[in-house]
Design a protein around this motif. Structure first.
Motif, PDB file in Angstrom:
ATOM      1  N   ASP A   1      18.066  -8.215  27.449  1.00 38.05           N
ATOM      2  CA  ASP A   1      17.844  -9.374  28.327  1.00 38.05           C
ATOM      3  C   ASP A   1      16.453  -9.991  28.118  1.00 38.05           C
ATOM      4  OD1 ASP A   1      20.358  -8.965  29.510  1.00 38.05           O
ATOM      5  OD2 ASP A   1      19.521  -7.568  30.979  1.00 38.05           O
ATOM      6  N   TYR A   2      16.041  -9.960  26.884  1.00 38.83           N
ATOM      7  CA  TYR A   2      14.703 -10.465  26.543  1.00 38.83           C
ATOM      8  C   TYR A   2      14.484 -11.897  27.036  1.00 38.83           C
ATOM      9  CZ  TYR A   2      11.844 -13.277  23.292  1.00 38.83           C
ATOM     10  OH  TYR A   2      10.998 -14.208  22.747  1.00 38.83           O
ATOM     11  N   ARG A   3      15.382 -12.787  26.709  1.00 39.01           N
ATOM     12  CA  ARG A   3      15.177 -14.199  27.054  1.00 39.01           C
ATOM     13  C   ARG A   3      15.178 -14.409  28.565  1.00 39.01           C
ATOM     14  NH1 ARG A   3      15.300 -18.111  23.480  1.00 39.01           N
ATOM     15  NH2 ARG A   3      16.247 -19.576  24.935  1.00 39.01           N
ATOM     16  N   GLU A   4      16.159 -13.829  29.233  1.00 37.05           N
ATOM     17  CA  GLU A   4      16.246 -13.984  30.682  1.00 37.05           C
ATOM     18  C   GLU A   4      14.990 -13.438  31.371  1.00 37.05           C
ATOM     19  OE1 GLU A   4      18.482 -12.756  28.725  1.00 37.05           O
ATOM     20  OE2 GLU A   4      20.323 -13.922  28.969  1.00 37.05           O
ATOM     21  N   SER A   5      14.494 -12.341  30.870  1.00 32.07           N
ATOM     22  CA  SER A   5      13.318 -11.703  31.470  1.00 32.07           C
ATOM     23  C   SER A   5      12.064 -12.560  31.294  1.00 32.07           C
ATOM     24  CB  SER A   5      13.087 -10.328  30.845  1.00 32.07           C
ATOM     25  OG  SER A   5      14.191  -9.482  31.070  1.00 32.07           O
ATOM     26  N   VAL A   6      11.915 -13.144  30.110  1.00 31.34           N
ATOM     27  CA  VAL A   6      10.731 -13.973  29.860  1.00 31.34           C
ATOM     28  C   VAL A   6      10.771 -15.241  30.708  1.00 31.34           C
ATOM     29  CG1 VAL A   6       9.471 -15.333  28.142  1.00 31.34           C
ATOM     30  CG2 VAL A   6      10.368 -13.078  27.528  1.00 31.34           C
ATOM     31  N   PHE A   7      11.931 -15.872  30.787  1.00 36.95           N
ATOM     32  CA  PHE A   7      12.046 -17.091  31.608  1.00 36.95           C
ATOM     33  C   PHE A   7      11.791 -16.775  33.084  1.00 36.95           C
ATOM     34  CE2 PHE A   7      14.668 -19.065  28.101  1.00 36.95           C
ATOM     35  CZ  PHE A   7      13.809 -20.145  27.890  1.00 36.95           C
ATOM     36  N   GLU A   8      12.191 -15.607  33.511  1.00 39.08           N
ATOM     37  CA  GLU A   8      11.961 -15.208  34.898  1.00 39.08           C
ATOM     38  C   GLU A   8      10.473 -14.915  35.146  1.00 39.08           C
ATOM     39  OE1 GLU A   8      13.389 -11.777  38.127  1.00 39.08           O
ATOM     40  OE2 GLU A   8      14.374 -11.932  36.157  1.00 39.08           O
ATOM     41  N   LEU A   9       9.838 -14.286  34.176  1.00 42.17           N
ATOM     42  CA  LEU A   9       8.421 -13.945  34.303  1.00 42.17           C
ATOM     43  C   LEU A   9       7.527 -15.188  34.208  1.00 42.17           C
ATOM     44  CD1 LEU A   9       6.217 -11.681  34.395  1.00 42.17           C
ATOM     45  CD2 LEU A   9       6.280 -11.728  31.882  1.00 42.17           C
ATOM     46  N   LEU A  10       7.934 -16.140  33.349  1.00 42.62           N
ATOM     47  CA  LEU A  10       7.135 -17.354  33.117  1.00 42.62           C
ATOM     48  C   LEU A  10       7.987 -18.588  33.429  1.00 42.62           C
ATOM     49  CD1 LEU A  10       5.623 -16.266  29.668  1.00 42.62           C
ATOM     50  CD2 LEU A  10       4.549 -16.046  31.925  1.00 42.62           C
ATOM     51  N   PRO A  11       8.170 -18.883  34.699  1.00 43.28           N
ATOM     52  CA  PRO A  11       9.045 -19.999  35.080  1.00 43.28           C
ATOM     53  C   PRO A  11       8.560 -21.370  34.611  1.00 43.28           C
ATOM     54  CG  PRO A  11       7.800 -19.193  36.974  1.00 43.28           C
ATOM     55  CD  PRO A  11       7.580 -18.209  35.870  1.00 43.28           C
ATOM     56  N   GLN A  12       7.276 -21.488  34.283  1.00 47.42           N
ATOM     57  CA  GLN A  12       6.759 -22.775  33.813  1.00 47.42           C
ATOM     58  C   GLN A  12       7.181 -23.076  32.371  1.00 47.42           C
ATOM     59  OE1 GLN A  12       5.088 -19.968  33.840  1.00 47.42           O
ATOM     60  NE2 GLN A  12       3.148 -20.001  32.711  1.00 47.42           N
TER      61      GLN A  12
END
Length: 240
Positions: free
Chosen positions: A130-141
């Motif tokens: 879930d690399y992509r989902e996790s990064v988008f969640e961590l960095l919403p900007q």
């Protein structure tokens, strides 16, 4: 070539404050640190340090206007908190080909409020579940990760868009200008045709006048010839 010499070369006798874009790709950093770059580069908006052997960003100077930073193919595994402190207005960050393994390493980028595009190609972190989902969640900007948004729409090519905009802006005025030139050419052509016609008529009239003069000039000669012939006949009669 080491990084300091490369920077001197890229300056080309300009002051650091005049530099907007700086490319230092494939130069060599000392001990994995940024060197030769100072806070005098106040107008710098684009900086590229691809494959320069960086392992730390702690010596990166304050670059308040920096928008795009290329750091691919280095040995970075952390120290990303320096970016939020020194380059607060970053919108694009490329960390591809570095040694970033953990999601927690990216937490330092949360303070980059203007960050829109982040590239992590060929980093170990991309193999996480879930690399992509996790990064988008961590960095919403962040809108684009590795070139795609959350719906897998590809990021637009900003350079191509700029060229298209320039082309569209230039098309109107250029077209109008060409039309005006065509109209002027047509007018010039019409005037040229009238002038040419008038000249031709005058030339024909001059030819006619010249022919009349030749006829008149030739008449006395013919008359003289006839007089000589008549005199010759009279002489023959007297001899008889």
């Amino acid at each position: 070539m080491d990084m300091k010499k490369r920077i001197t070369l890229e300056l080309r006798n300009r002051s650091p404050a005049e530099i907007v874009e700086l490319v230092l790709d494939n130069s060599r950093s000392a001990d994995g640190e940024v060197e030769g770059l100072t806070d005098e580069f106040t107008e710098l908006e684009f900086l590229s340090m691809v494959n320069v052997g960086l392992s730390s960003l702690t010596k990166l100077p304050p670059l308040p206007k920096l928008r795009k930073l290329e750091l691919s193919d280095n040995n970075l595994s952390g120290s990303l908190e320096t970016l939020a402190e020194k380059c607060p207005n970053l919108t694009y960050l490329n960390l591809s080909g570095n040694k970033i393994k953990e999601l927690s390493t990216l937490e330092a980028l949360q303070n980059l409020k203007s960050l829109q595009s982040l590239d992590l190609f060929n980093c170990e972190i991309t193999s996480l579940e879930d690399y992509r989902e996790s990064v988008f969640e961590l960095l919403p900007q962040v809108t684009y990760l590795d070139g795609f948004d959350q719906e897998d729409n590809e990021a637009p090519d900003s350079e191509a868009d700029d060229e298209d905009d320039e082309g569209e802006e230039g098309a109107g005025p250029t077209g109008e200008y060409d039309d005006e030139e065509d109209e002027e050419d047509d007018e010039d052509g019409s005037e040229g045709g009238e002038v040419g016609l008038s000249f031709q008529e005058e030339y024909n009239e001059e030819d006619d006048d010249a022919e009349e003069e030749d006829d008149q000039a030739g008449a006395p000669g013919q008359k003289r010839k006839r007089e000589v012939e008549d005199e010759g006949e009279e002489d023959d009669d007297e001899e008889d």
